[in-house]
Design a protein around this motif. Structure first.
Motif, PDB file in Angstrom:
ATOM      1  N   LEU A   1       7.113  22.710 -10.365  1.00 35.24           N
ATOM      2  CA  LEU A   1       6.493  23.338 -11.541  1.00 35.24           C
ATOM      3  C   LEU A   1       4.984  23.308 -11.368  1.00 35.24           C
TER       4      LEU A   1
ATOM      5  N   CYS B   1      -3.371  27.136  -8.557  1.00 37.60           N
ATOM      6  CA  CYS B   1      -3.334  25.717  -8.919  1.00 37.60           C
ATOM      7  C   CYS B   1      -2.426  24.967  -7.948  1.00 37.60           C
TER       8      CYS B   1
ATOM      9  N   PRO C   1       1.536  23.066 -13.170  1.00 39.28           N
ATOM     10  CA  PRO C   1       1.126  22.600 -14.498  1.00 39.28           C
ATOM     11  C   PRO C   1       0.151  23.546 -15.199  1.00 39.28           C
ATOM     12  N   CYS C   2      -0.411  24.503 -14.478  1.00 39.49           N
ATOM     13  CA  CYS C   2      -1.408  25.381 -15.098  1.00 39.49           C
ATOM     14  C   CYS C   2      -0.750  26.517 -15.880  1.00 39.49           C
ATOM     15  N   HIS C   3       0.196  27.224 -15.241  1.00 41.44           N
ATOM     16  CA  HIS C   3       0.793  28.368 -15.921  1.00 41.44           C
ATOM     17  C   HIS C   3       2.324  28.358 -15.874  1.00 41.44           C
ATOM     18  N   GLN C   4       2.882  27.189 -15.527  1.00 38.01           N
ATOM     19  CA  GLN C   4       4.319  26.961 -15.621  1.00 38.01           C
ATOM     20  C   GLN C   4       5.178  27.825 -14.712  1.00 38.01           C
TER      21      GLN C   4
ATOM     22  N   HIS D   1       0.444  32.224  -7.752  1.00 36.43           N
ATOM     23  CA  HIS D   1      -0.020  32.943  -8.930  1.00 36.43           C
ATOM     24  C   HIS D   1      -1.543  32.999  -8.914  1.00 36.43           C
ATOM     25  N   VAL D   2      -2.220  31.918  -9.324  1.00 35.65           N
ATOM     26  CA  VAL D   2      -3.678  31.919  -9.234  1.00 35.65           C
ATOM     27  C   VAL D   2      -4.238  30.681  -8.533  1.00 35.65           C
TER      28      VAL D   2
ATOM     29  N   GLY E   1       8.210  31.904 -15.016  1.00 37.30           N
ATOM     30  CA  GLY E   1       6.758  31.923 -15.059  1.00 37.30           C
ATOM     31  C   GLY E   1       6.132  33.122 -14.378  1.00 37.30           C
ATOM     32  N   PRO E   2       4.816  33.124 -14.327  1.00 36.76           N
ATOM     33  CA  PRO E   2       4.082  34.325 -13.945  1.00 36.76           C
ATOM     34  C   PRO E   2       3.973  34.580 -12.439  1.00 36.76           C
ATOM     35  N   ALA E   3       4.332  33.629 -11.597  1.00 37.04           N
ATOM     36  CA  ALA E   3       4.206  33.880 -10.162  1.00 37.04           C
ATOM     37  C   ALA E   3       5.276  34.862  -9.709  1.00 37.04           C
TER      38      ALA E   3
END
Lengths: 342, 262, 561
Positions: A286, A273, A288-291, A270-271, A305-307
């Protein structure tokens, strides 16, 4: 919307008809009569307020003294005790010093200074007279420069001014190197041993029991003298062991693990983390930054989540001495997506 | 370990690492053949303890874990989980479980220390598993700095860098570690309760675990130098405090400031 | 002050009598202070608690400059590697950057250093909060209307700059928390089409994290951003002087005057004293509440991460938007691979959309809103008297909808803490917030508008019929009635002194055609004003008095109750 004016407000008497209020309007009664304060009429009350203000200023003086006591009187050591005491006391000293002055002044203004509200007229922000004068001045200036009569000057000036800032942009080119293909490679290569983070000792396949999670770096990472952190930022891997029957490798990836031991990039797609929260019973990872949640049993497919993309898998094998090694680098760039990724 | 981490950027580090690696590999390879042997239970329990433990087990645990602790639909088999798992699960009150849920919750413990020991003794007989931690590793006399590094790499992502706990998926969570006894922390690392991964002795050495426990004891006991900690939850609690208390106090002052005195 | 008593005759020069007078006169003759004092010394400022948030922001900024300057003497923004050798045991010998090392040293070894760091961080949080609350106040009272539209824009720029100042400062200690924050920024930057990868490499001086970023952020944080903030504050205050302050509606107040206290002495004393109060509050909080304990987080290392990784509150809404966005929407991936003649390029909408679209919507609407309302109402008059929020129901409802939109994202940034502290599932919390993200603003709009209209009706009721006294009387024919106490003229004027525009039909142009644009304007006008409550009128009051003779008889009780 249509004719909505038949909504609830009209049924009450509250809604006026258009244009109605212009003629029928309450007149401004003007400023209400001034109300005297206790201190305005009672000299005793005024004297009391005076004393209160003085006391507040004295509190401020005491506060400043407290600061100095805390600053010079407390000796710091290896523990947090004296540090906390000093921080609290000198902070409170400053707080009282400031609050004393502030509340003193405000109390003085509220209780003793005149509190008659006054009205002041507003003035036009721009008068027509000024506007005409300004227009005249601008016309004169333009006329004197002759910029309208000399288009050659004007056009070359526009060209020059448009180009002149470009060096100011270009000069920032050396802020950093061009990406090249650096995002596509990590330290991992064929035969690179998987090692423990942070001490860099290599890991044997037999060390990894079922349910274990190892945080892994390439063995050669710690011997890097330059760019170690940037290399680590791409290369970190999470190593886990499941029951082999829980893994469902797709075609071509059956031999990327060893006896249920699998290694996945720890960098979130995703970004970026570190996705390090491994649930050993659900086999979920999981972030921890964006779940973003990845399912290890489905080759780290995103299940929440967003990924979007699964975590890249590092193909691993075991060398002759029983140590876990990489078969190759990752087969795709690790970490967040970028335009050139393809 | 600490000296190694300090000097590992040294140009000669590669050489040193190579030499050390060779020595270690040779040495370890000879000594450690399999992990399970390394963790085999060395504590000795009396036969009576095992017997008492079995009775307690049948009365309190067998409903879910099965009569021979072979596991049922409601609870896993306990063969090979070791005495450490019993000590952790029963000693923190997680077992017996109050009700099925995303994970077993900590609650006042239901059994005395000796009862717990007896059950541990019984479960230890069911198969080789992690034993109760040795006293030397839970004395809190390790290196807090090395422990801190290990904690951040292996534990902080779930338990928070200040050990304040954190959320997992679907209602599960990693609990805060303040107030948890050293031996339970050790047992949790070697047994991997609930969804926590197992950190066996080859992953984090017993000395490393001792360092982690030392680090946790240190940060738990050192207090906060800057004042109240607001739950050690980082920017969220700081922001919440600012928007409620600080802004509230400031608004109070502005109202006082702009009001008229009587 | 001797300077204010200058003799009008130029021929006989003023001779000051005292030493102070001579110095004052010396300066005055060279800078023209008398003129300035004459202009501003008695300038009138309206007084209301909600007008103080601008000052809160300004004063926090001053405190930021003071404490920040102190910190620069001890902080070293270098990413060179070092090993900690200070007094803090759990980090002894740990490899870290010089920036992190110097942060620890200034916290633990410089007396008052920890206090100054906490002052700096608390006032930074407060600064952005005060700017935000100030803007909410300006929005909900309609203070952005002519002639203050440009100053509203300057305020919006200040909000963005304050967030930039905060973020660049947040990353400086190079701790694990802020380092992961930077990594998220890097991920977001990389998602920008075409130039993203290049921006990332230029920003970090190579691959993340490189060795340049802390020094670069430091320069932005202590020079460029504060300089821009100072410039914007100067423009902002200059325009406040030009416009004079707005005032709340009330008897004696209108668009042509300003009612309040003179700058000297009352207002200056209150505003000046308030600076010390603010400093005192921040000092008190910094003495007793810990903020950003970087020693807890450890030095930045790309491998670890801590549970509960969140940015400071003002970046939270963007982080929350990133969390709310699903990567897959009904099995459609939000990362798109676009084939071009030269190859496939990647557009990750799962990152780009939440990072840019909500912030884009919020700031675009924020900046253009004064012009939207001006166009819809065709109102080109100057407004110096504020609206009570209830008297502009649609604007208030739009503001609340925007506020909820923001707050849902903001709350989403703490989804993991909501899960652990309210014992709900992390996933369920996010599902709910995704729903609220869409539904919340709409519900908020509807409810707020209804509440505002209801409050207006209540005002009307009170203006026409007076307040309920709770006293019941029995009339001669047996009926029971509650006595209503009529308001006095001053109180009533506060309730009735507002405008309630009516919806406008589209105006035809010179060819007699209502253009599409005018049609849209007409529709928006209906949207804004079709549900409206008009202020009570004298004729209605008159009519009411005939009906309720008994309340008229109790007029004398109206003032005191």
């Amino acid at each position: 919307m249509g004719n909505h004016s038949d909504g609830s407000p009209t049924s009450s008497d509250a809604v006026a008809k258009a244009g109605h209020e212009e003629v029928d309007k309450f007149q401004d009664p003007g400023l209400p009569p001034h109300r005297l304060r206790l201190a305005d009429t009672d000299p005793k009350a005024a004297k009391r307020a005076e004393r209160q203000v003085a006391w507040l200023f004295i509190i401020s003086i005491v506060g400043t003294l407290l600061f100095f006591v805390a600053y010079f009187g407390i000796r710091l050591d290896d523990t947090f005790g004296p540090l906390r005491l000093q921080n609290t006391l000198l902070g409170l000293g400053v707080a009282f010093a400031m609050l004393g002055i502030g509340t003193g002044i405000v109390h003085w203004a509220r209780a003793l200074m005149p509190d008659h509200e006054v009205a002041e007229e507003r003035h036009a922000i721009r008068s027509e007279e000024d506007r005409l004068a300004a227009v005249q001045i601008v016309d004169d200036i333009l006329d004197e420069t002759g910029i309208k009569r000399r288009p050659l000057i004007r056009n070359t000036l526009i060209g020059a001014v448009a180009l002149a800032p470009l060096p100011a942009i270009a000069i920032f080119r050396d802020l950093g190197p061009l990406p090249g293909d650096s995002l596509r490679h990590t330290l991992w290569k064929e035969g690179e041993r998987l090692a423990r983070d942070p001490d860099g000792t290599p890991i044997k396949a037999s060390d990894v029991t079922i349910g274990s999670a190892f945080h892994v770096i390439p063995e050669s990472l710690n011997s890097l003298t330059e760019g170690k952190i940037a290399a680590k930022a791409k290369a970190v891997v999470l190593l886990m062991r499941l029951n082999p029957e829980d893994l469902n490798p797709s075609q071509g990836r059956e031999d990327w693990g060893y006896n249920g031991i699998v290694a996945y990039s720890k960098i979130c797609t995703h970004v970026g983390c570190p996705v390090a929260l491994y649930e050993q019973q659900t086999h979920h990872l999981l972030c921890p930054c964006h779940q973003s949640t990845f399912d290890l049993t489905q080759e780290c497919k995103v299940i929440f989540g967003p990924a979007v993309r699964p975590l890249p898998q590092l193909p691993i094998a075991v060398d002759a001495d029983g140590y876990l090694v990489a078969q190759s680098d990752f087969h795709e760039p690790v970490g967040p997506s970028f335009w050139e990724r393809g | 370990m600490k000296a190694l981490s300090q000097k590992r950027r040294h140009p000669l580090a590669a050489l040193a690492l190579l030499v050390m690696g060779l020595m270690l590999t040779g040495g370890l390879y000879a000594v450690v053949t399999t992990v399970n042997q390394a963790k085999a239970d060395t504590t000795t329990y009396t036969a009576q303890e095992v017997q008492e433990g079995e009775k307690l087990f049948i009365a309190n645990c067998a409903t879910c874990h099965g009569l021979g602790a072979n596991g049922t639909d409601a609870g896993p088999s306990l063969a090979g989980v070791g005495a450490a798992a019993v000590d952790f699960q029963v000693g923190t009150g997680r077992m017996p479980m109050q009700m099925q849920g995303p994970q077993a919750r900590q609650k006042p413990k239901q059994f005395t220390t000796s009862q717990t020991r007896e059950m541990a003794a019984y479960v230890a007989t069911l198969g080789d598993g992690p034993a109760l931690p040795e006293e030397q590793y839970i004395d809190g006399g390790g290196d807090a700095a090395v422990g801190g590094e290990l904690f951040r790499v292996n534990c902080a992502m779930c338990h928070n860098a200040a050990a304040a706990g954190g959320a997992l998926t679907r209602g599960k969570f990693a609990p805060p570690l303040a107030g948890v006894s050293s031996s339970h922390i050790y047992s949790a690392m070697v047994t991997g309760p609930q969804n926590m991964p197992v950190f066996n002795d080859t992953n984090i050495t017993p000395e490393g675990k001792r360092d982690i426990i030392t680090f946790l004891n240190t940060i738990e006991n050192q207090g906060a130098p800057g004042g109240a900690q607001l739950g050690s939850l980082g920017p969220v609690s700081e922001g919440l405090f600012l928007w409620t208390v600080v802004l509230g106090v400031i608004i109070g002052f502005t109202i006082w400031l702009t009001s008229r005195t009587s | 002050m001797s300077t204010t008593q200058q003799t009008p005759a130029q021929e006989t020069p003023f001779v000051p009598a005292t030493a102070t007078g001579r110095i004052t006169n010396f300066v005055d003759e060279r800078v023209g202070g008398s003129g300035i004092l004459r202009e501003f010394g008695r300038k009138v400022f309206p007084d209301h608690w909600s007008f103080m948030f601008g000052e809160v922001a300004l004063y926090s900024f001053v405190i930021l400059l003071l404490s920040g300057t102190f910190l620069t003497f001890f902080f070293d923004p270098s990413m060179a590697e070092t090993h900690y050798s200070g007094p803090y045991v759990p980090l002894k010998g740990v490899e870290m950057s010089v920036a992190y090392d110097s942060t620890l040293r200034l916290s633990f070894e410089v007396r008052g250093g920890l206090f100054m760091r906490q002052v700096h961080h608390w006032s930074a949080l407060l600064f952005v909060a005060a700017v935000s609350v100030h803007m909410l106040r300006v929005f909900f009272t309609g203070a952005f209307r002519k002639p203050r539209e440009l100053n509203w824009v300057v305020g919006g720029v200040l909000l963005i700059l304050s967030m930039a100042a905060g973020f660049t400062g947040y990353s400086l200690p190079d701790d694990l928390l802020s380092g992961n924050g930077l990594r998220i920024i890097d991920g977001v930057v990389k998602s920008i089409p075409v130039i993203g990868t290049y921006i990332s490499f230029f920003l970090f001086g190579g691959e993340f994290p490189g060795t340049a970023i802390i020094g670069r952020l430091y320069m932005l944080h202590i020079m460029l951003v504060p300089a821009m903030i100072l410039l914007m504050i100067a423009i902002h205050l200059f325009m406040v002087v030009v416009h004079k302050h707005t005032q709340y509606p009330g008897p004696g107040r209108n668009d042509r005057n300003v009612v309040g206290y003179p700058l000297g002495p009352v207002y200056a004393a209150k505003a000046g004293g308030f600076f010390f109060i603010m400093f005192g509050i921040i000092a008190f909080i910094s003495a007793t509440f810990q903020i950003n304990p970087v020693w807890n987080y450890g030095p930045y290392d790309p491998s670890p991460v801590s549970a509960g990784t969140q940015p400071d509150w003002y970046i939270g809404w963007v982080d929350g938007a990133l969390r709310l966005m699903p990567g897959w929407v009904f099995n459609i991936p939000m990362e798109w691979h676009i084939p071009f003649p030269w190859g496939t390029n990647t557009l990750s909408m799962n990152v780009l959309a939440p990072a840019l679209i909500p912030a884009g919507i919020v700031f675009t609407l924020l900046f253009i809103y004064p012009w939207i309302e001006r166009w819809v109402t065709r109102d080109n008059r100057e407004h110096h008297v504020l609206d009570r929020p209830r008297n502009a129901p649609t604007r208030t409802a739009i503001g609340v909808a925007g506020f909820i939109f923001y707050c849902v994202m903001w709350a989403a940034a703490s989804s993991d803490l909501i899960a652990t502290h309210f014992e709900v599932s992390l996933n369920d919390a996010l599902y709910w917030m995704r729903a609220l993200f869409i539904v919340g603003p709409i519900l908020g709009f509807i409810i707020t508008k209804r509440v505002a209209l209801a409050l207006q009706r209540k005002d009307r009721e009170i203006a026409l019929h007076g307040r309920e006294t709770g006293r019941i009387v029995r009339l001669p024919h047996g009926e029971f009635q509650e006595i209503h106490a009529q308001l006095d003229d001053y109180k009533r004027y506060k309730l009735v002194g507002f405008e309630s525009p009516v919806p406008e039909e589209g105006i035809p142009n010179e060819n007699g055609i209502v253009t599409k644009k005018e049609n849209l304007r007409s529709k928006l006008s209906s949207f804004f004003f079709e549900d409206r409550v008009a202020p009570a009128a004298p004729s209605e009051l008159e009519a009411g008095h005939h009906h309720e003779a008994i309340t008229a008889a109790d007029d004398d009780k109206a003032i005191t109750h």
